[in-house]
Design a protein around this motif. Structure first.
Motif, PDB file in Angstrom:
ATOM      1  N   PHE A 131       0.815  -1.194   0.000  1.00 23.90           N
ATOM      2  CA  PHE A 131       0.000   0.000   0.000  1.00 23.90           C
ATOM      3  C   PHE A 131       0.855   1.253   0.000  1.00 23.90           C
ATOM      4  O   PHE A 131       0.538   2.231  -0.645  1.00 23.90           O
ATOM      5  N   GLY A 133       4.239   1.241  -0.669  1.00 25.59           N
ATOM      6  CA  GLY A 133       5.364   1.189  -1.586  1.00 25.59           C
ATOM      7  C   GLY A 133       6.643   0.867  -0.866  1.00 25.59           C
ATOM      8  O   GLY A 133       6.766   1.005   0.338  1.00 25.59           O
ATOM      9  N   TYR A 134       7.592   0.457  -1.665  1.00 24.41           N
ATOM     10  CA  TYR A 134       8.801  -0.109  -1.095  1.00 24.41           C
ATOM     11  C   TYR A 134       9.678   0.935  -0.428  1.00 24.41           C
ATOM     12  O   TYR A 134      10.247   0.703   0.626  1.00 24.41           O
ATOM     13  N   PHE A 137       8.688   1.966   2.931  1.00 22.03           N
ATOM     14  CA  PHE A 137       8.835   0.796   3.775  1.00 22.03           C
ATOM     15  C   PHE A 137      10.261   0.686   4.297  1.00 22.03           C
ATOM     16  O   PHE A 137      10.494   0.425   5.471  1.00 22.03           O
TER      17      PHE A 137
ATOM     18  N   ARG B  16      14.356  -9.933   5.544  1.00 22.42           N
ATOM     19  CA  ARG B  16      12.953 -10.278   5.659  1.00 22.42           C
ATOM     20  C   ARG B  16      12.118  -9.476   4.651  1.00 22.42           C
ATOM     21  O   ARG B  16      11.180  -9.985   4.061  1.00 22.42           O
ATOM     22  N   ASN B  17      12.524  -8.230   4.475  1.00 26.07           N
ATOM     23  CA  ASN B  17      11.807  -7.399   3.505  1.00 26.07           C
ATOM     24  C   ASN B  17      11.767  -8.049   2.145  1.00 26.07           C
ATOM     25  O   ASN B  17      10.717  -8.167   1.534  1.00 26.07           O
ATOM     26  N   THR B  18      12.981  -8.433   1.706  1.00 30.09           N
ATOM     27  CA  THR B  18      13.037  -8.983   0.354  1.00 30.09           C
ATOM     28  C   THR B  18      12.229 -10.267   0.278  1.00 30.09           C
ATOM     29  O   THR B  18      11.525 -10.490  -0.690  1.00 30.09           O
ATOM     30  N   ALA B  20       9.634 -11.020   2.105  1.00 30.96           N
ATOM     31  CA  ALA B  20       8.215 -10.684   2.126  1.00 30.96           C
ATOM     32  C   ALA B  20       7.790 -10.116   0.779  1.00 30.96           C
ATOM     33  O   ALA B  20       6.727 -10.425   0.278  1.00 30.96           O
ATOM     34  N   THR B  21       8.680  -9.297   0.228  1.00 36.43           N
ATOM     35  CA  THR B  21       8.335  -8.700  -1.055  1.00 36.43           C
ATOM     36  C   THR B  21       8.197  -9.781  -2.106  1.00 36.43           C
ATOM     37  O   THR B  21       7.292  -9.741  -2.927  1.00 36.43           O
ATOM     38  N   ASP B  23       7.409 -12.953  -1.791  1.00 37.50           N
ATOM     39  CA  ASP B  23       6.231 -13.811  -1.776  1.00 37.50           C
ATOM     40  C   ASP B  23       4.939 -13.007  -1.867  1.00 37.50           C
ATOM     41  O   ASP B  23       3.900 -13.535  -2.231  1.00 37.50           O
ATOM     42  N   ALA B  24       5.011 -11.741  -1.533  1.00 38.99           N
ATOM     43  CA  ALA B  24       3.774 -10.986  -1.567  1.00 38.99           C
ATOM     44  C   ALA B  24       3.538 -10.338  -2.920  1.00 38.99           C
ATOM     45  O   ALA B  24       2.425 -10.237  -3.385  1.00 38.99           O
ATOM     46  N   MET B  25       4.620  -9.914  -3.527  1.00 44.57           N
ATOM     47  CA  MET B  25       4.468  -9.099  -4.715  1.00 44.57           C
ATOM     48  C   MET B  25       5.141  -9.759  -5.888  1.00 44.57           C
ATOM     49  O   MET B  25       6.111 -10.467  -5.750  1.00 44.57           O
ATOM     50  N   SER B  27       5.690  -7.828  -9.162  1.00 44.55           N
ATOM     51  CA  SER B  27       6.462  -6.915  -9.981  1.00 44.55           C
ATOM     52  C   SER B  27       6.813  -5.611  -9.288  1.00 44.55           C
ATOM     53  O   SER B  27       7.803  -4.983  -9.627  1.00 44.55           O
ATOM     54  N   SER B  28       6.024  -5.193  -8.315  1.00 42.22           N
ATOM     55  CA  SER B  28       6.094  -3.782  -7.944  1.00 42.22           C
ATOM     56  C   SER B  28       6.954  -3.541  -6.720  1.00 42.22           C
ATOM     57  O   SER B  28       6.536  -2.902  -5.784  1.00 42.22           O
ATOM     58  N   SER B  29       8.178  -4.068  -6.720  1.00 44.90           N
ATOM     59  CA  SER B  29       9.014  -3.874  -5.551  1.00 44.90           C
ATOM     60  C   SER B  29       9.432  -2.414  -5.395  1.00 44.90           C
ATOM     61  O   SER B  29       9.578  -1.932  -4.288  1.00 44.90           O
ATOM     62  N   ASP B  30       9.602  -1.697  -6.476  1.00 40.64           N
ATOM     63  CA  ASP B  30       9.959  -0.286  -6.329  1.00 40.64           C
ATOM     64  C   ASP B  30       8.801   0.612  -6.761  1.00 40.64           C
ATOM     65  O   ASP B  30       8.981   1.736  -7.187  1.00 40.64           O
ATOM     66  N   TYR B  31       7.643   0.093  -6.651  1.00 43.47           N
ATOM     67  CA  TYR B  31       6.456   0.796  -7.111  1.00 43.47           C
ATOM     68  C   TYR B  31       5.830   1.517  -5.940  1.00 43.47           C
ATOM     69  O   TYR B  31       5.370   0.914  -4.982  1.00 43.47           O
ATOM     70  N   ASN B  32       5.828   2.821  -6.014  1.00 44.79           N
ATOM     71  CA  ASN B  32       5.346   3.576  -4.875  1.00 44.79           C
ATOM     72  C   ASN B  32       3.876   3.930  -5.056  1.00 44.79           C
ATOM     73  O   ASN B  32       3.521   4.764  -5.865  1.00 44.79           O
ATOM     74  N   LEU B  33       3.060   3.288  -4.282  1.00 40.16           N
ATOM     75  CA  LEU B  33       1.621   3.477  -4.413  1.00 40.16           C
ATOM     76  C   LEU B  33       1.172   4.555  -3.432  1.00 40.16           C
ATOM     77  O   LEU B  33       0.723   4.271  -2.336  1.00 40.16           O
TER      78      LEU B  33
END
Lengths: 155, 438
Positions: A131, A133-134, A137, B16-18, B20-21, B23-25, B27-33
């Protein structure tokens, strides 16, 4: 009034230059376009900046369906809505931005509901990644104490 | 040492971040929503309380948003109609339990609410439930002569698990009174400028009545005077809560005539309802009745033993400003049940019925279906419940709409008034009357 409107067609131009010919009744489901039409400051072609052709096509599809199916059963529309908004996250994000910018209330409702369903059962970690973004985070998690705090189970 | 552990933790986290990223995501690892705030508010309005309580830990912005009174109010408004539940208490031999029945209930079994006073379950009583806030009464003394002493009132939000105990009332009952009865009611009013939760305490002794009102904003009790009503207090809680106003029964000489009064929470005054006289309608003296919230209207449900139908009486406005009770519906027959009484009408129209044998079921008046609720015990109170983020502590700024500058001015006024100095750090924390008094 409405019959004369139906004959009217409007041309919407997306940010990457593609043009869509849309009946006016469909186009005015967007409050922003409706205001433009009502104030008569719109020529035949209405530019829709910061919405690209792909997304604009989706928005038009949604508005068309809603315009046609006013008489149809509400449950049909609901299933259409839920299928329509069931997309990847990037498309969803673009759609929300477009719907918000163009002020299409029905679409925004359906999208927000979908996002709510998506994140309802998610953990704090998931929300941070998805939600917010990385980047944000990473900034947050560099804080050691914050992390310990968040690793606890709050249920 | 410290820096080492810091670094280690950070690295572990990044790992852990990577993970989690991954398994959760996809494509959008650098995608700022980053959505606009009003969209986030819109989305949050649709989320259940449980998720929001969890999301308070996501970031500071979320926490701030979720504890904002305006957001809490809009969230409540969004959830009031679709997701209401019924909360009811059960008395077993040694315990009282609070159960929550969600509606639409056809699919779900009731949930037992775990409250923070599990060692006092025996003497727990539910006074009322408004906007997700429960008012509970806890009796610490078991002695029959001292039942009115050592009573603690609590406001509790089971969804956020926040609670608050009310200060002790100003009017204390001397230990030697007999012929004494005690009643409580829970009320809420909301106008555009203010909203407040109030608890009414009625003490009746030697044919005299004293009434005190607790307001959550001022966090203190205040006695209201000029009353000449004879309440019939046969239990601690009020008869029903309709639209935030508690209702009581008044003592009348006849068995077939009832007078009810309700408490106008905003103006702090009792309002009389017209007398309900159904002596011509029912033969025999044994009639079960119950006042309840029938889809936001006050209604009296009347049952005759042995009759599978029951009547719903409501107040009807006549022309000329007069209003009177009249028999609105006859509901039934409730088949296969010898003797029953009605507990509550849920918001979606189903009726919670208890059978004399101890069975509790939901009755659907549209098709006559019944559905058992797997719970045993004697049902006592039933109120509507809606999950909300409402906090039992009402703060200054919620109702006075103060910003931090106003808050500062209040602190300064206090300093002048009481001739003392308040350090800035403490001053920031002063946001409720309770703290201000301290």
């Amino acid at each position: 009034m409405s019959s004369s409107l139906e004959k009217n067609m409007l041309i919407l131009r997306s940010s990457d230059g593609e043009e869509f010919i849309v009946p006016e009744v469909v186009a005015v489901m967007s409050k922003a376009i409706k205001n433009m039409v009502e104030d008569e400051c719109a020529s035949n072609t209405i530019p829709v900046p910061n919405v690209d052709a792909n997304i604009l096509a989706m928005v038009i599809e949604f508005c068309k369906k809603h315009d046609e199916s006013e008489a149809e059963a509400a449950s049909d529309l609901k299933t259409f809505d839920s299928e329509f908004v069931n997309r990847g996250q990037e498309a969803l994000y673009d759609l929300i931005t477009a719907a918000n910018f163009r002020d299409v209330k029905e679409l925004l409702d359906a999208l927000c509901q979908n996002v709510a369903e998506m994140i309802k059962g998610k953990s704090v970690h998931h929300i941070r990644i998805q939600f917010l973004g990385y980047q944000l985070f990473e900034i947050l998690t560099s804080n050691f104490i914050w992390n310990i705090w968040c690793d606890r189970d709050f249920d | 040492m410290y820096s080492h552990s810091w670094k280690e933790a950070t690295m572990a986290n990044q790992e852990r971040n990577t993970e989690a990223t991954d398994d959760a995501m996809s494509s959008s690892s650098d995608y700022n929503l980053s959505l606009p705030m009003d969209i986030i508010v819109d989305i949050f309005n649709r989320l259940p309380v449980k998720s929001l309580v969890r999301f308070r830990c996501v970031c500071k912005t979320f926490r701030h948003l979720i504890s904002n009174p305006t957001f809490i109010a809009s969230h409540l408004l969004h959830h009031r109609t679709p997701t209401t539940a019924t909360i009811f208490t059960f008395k077993r031999r040694t315990t009282t339990s609070l159960s929550l029945l969600r509606s639409p209930s056809s699919s779900q079994n009731p949930v037992n609410l775990v409250h923070p006073w599990s060692n006092h379950t025996r003497n727990l009583q539910l006074i009322g439930s408004i906007n997700g806030l429960l008012c509970l009464c806890l009796r610490l003394s078991n002695h029959p002569l001292h039942f009115h002493r050592r009573i603690i009132l609590l406001l509790w939000n089971p969804a956020t698990k926040l609670f608050k105990s009310l200060p002790s009332p100003t009017f204390q009952i001397p230990p030697t009174f007999f012929h004494l009865s005690l009643g409580f009611g829970f009320g809420f009013h909301s106008t555009t400028s203010s909203s407040d939760y109030k608890v009414v305490r009625i003490v009746s002794f030697n044919l005299r009545i004293r009434v005190e009102v607790y307001s959550a904003i001022s966090n203190c009790w205040r006695e209201i005077r000029g009353m000449d009503l004879h309440f019939y207090l046969h239990k601690l809680s009020c008869e029903a809560i309709v639209n935030g106003a508690p209702y009581w029964l008044l003592a009348t000489p006849s068995n077939h005539c009832f007078r009810f009064t309700w408490f106008d929470v905003q103006n702090e005054a009792f309002v009389m309802l017209p007398g309900l006289d159904f002596s011509g309608f029912y033969i025999g003296t044994l009639v079960h009745w119950k006042l309840m919230d029938w889809k936001d209207n006050a209604a009296v449900v009347v049952l005759c033993p042995g009759n599978p139908f029951f009547d719903v009486w409501m107040i009807e406005d006549r022309c000329g400003g007069e209003s009177n009770w009249c028999k609105k519906f006859v509901i039934g027959p409730v088949l296969g049940v010898e003797q029953f009484w009605v507990l509550q009408c849920t918001k979606n129209g189903e009726i919670l019925v208890a059978e004399a044998g101890g069975r509790i079921f939901l009755y659907n008046p549209r098709n006559g279906d019944t559905k058992d609720i797997p719970i045993h015990g004697v049902p006592f109170e039933a109120f509507h419940y809606v999950e909300s983020l409402v906090t039992p502590d009402v703060h200054f700024h919620k109702d006075l709409e103060l910003n931090s500058l106003d808050n500062m001015q209040i602190v300064m006024a206090q300093e002048e008034e009481f001739k003392l100095e308040i350090p800035d750090k403490e001053a920031d924390k002063i946001d409720s009357c309770f703290l201000a008094i301290e």
